[in-house]
Design a protein around this motif. Structure first.
Motif: not given
Length: 248
Positions: A90-100, A229-241
């Motif tokens: 039930d937590r948000p999915v994270e470690m996903i890039s914009w491409n993902d 805020h912004r980042h490249p399309v292929d980066v992944r973070f534990t706080n981005a969904g």
């Protein structure tokens, strides 16, 4: 296998539900078309330069935006794997890039049960501002004790994301628009125009994509409707969904 989209009413608001099977569903709340002021007010002490100029934006069509951030269970039902660090269905999915996120959306759309996409910056900000997610005193400073009722941020998140929907919703029954995880938008990052806009979708090309809303990792100053805020399309973070939009 996904079932047909269903329509119902939530506090006199139209919602649509995409059933994923096995008790999983993604719900979408209708946001009305209209005109609003996008960006930060000049006297906002927390505003960054890229949040100016404050400008009028008109969205000419209603749209449906996810009531919650996409969860790990929902992502896994479509993709067959869970990339997240802070594991809980039930937590948000994270470690996903914009491409993902785009791959997830393509697979969802291929099922033929509707058309889904990321929100534009304008759609995201309008939904957030209509929800009333602005907790400032007379001097423009954020009031943390009010904000913590609606969003997870650094000093009270215990260093991780949390199950969606545990905080209060805004006026349009949208949860976690502030905090928990940043939410990818469809727009390339670029400066705001100096004139009114209709149905803006951002620059035609670019190098980095926008995400919105702040996260469990950020302090209250980042959890503002106008913050970008912004980042490249292929980066992944534990706080981005992500949070989806469904085409009406």
């Amino acid at each position: 296998m996904l079932s047909l989209l269903l329509s119902s009413t939530l506090h006199a608001q139209e919602i649509r539900t995409l059933e994923l099977g096995e008790g999983l569903a993604i719900t979408f709340v209708r946001i009305p078309a209209g005109t609003f002021e996008m960006g930060s007010e000049p006297d906002d002490p927390h505003a960054q330069k890229d949040e100016f100029l404050l400008h009028k934006v008109t969205l000419t069509k209603d749209y449906f935006i996810g009531q919650y951030e996409v969860t790990q269970a929902q992502w896994e039902a479509v993709m067959g794997y869970n990339p997240s660090t802070f594991r809980h269905p039930d937590r948000p999915v994270e470690m996903i890039s914009w491409n993902d996120a785009q791959l997830f959306i393509r697979k969802l759309n291929a099922l033929g049960k509707g058309t889904f996409r990321l929100p534009t910056e304008a759609e995201w900000e309008r939904a957030c501002k209509l929800g009333g997610y602005s907790f400032r005193d007379d001097e423009g400073q954020i009031i943390p004790w009010q904000l913590r009722q609606y969003g997870w941020f650094h000093s009270q998140s215990e260093g991780r994301s949390h199950p969606v929907g545990r905080k209060k919703p805004g006026a349009f029954q949208l949860y976690d628009m502030m905090g928990n995880v940043w939410e990818w938008c469809s727009d390339w990052y670029g400066p705001y125009p100096d004139s009114a806009q209709t149905n803006p979708t951002g620059p035609e090309t670019g190098d980095i994509k926008v995400y919105r809303g702040g996260s469990w990792f950020n302090e209250p100053a980042a959890l503002r409707p106008a913050n970008r805020h912004r980042h490249p399309v292929d980066v992944r973070f534990t706080n981005a969904g992500l949070r989806l939009v469904m085409e009406p």
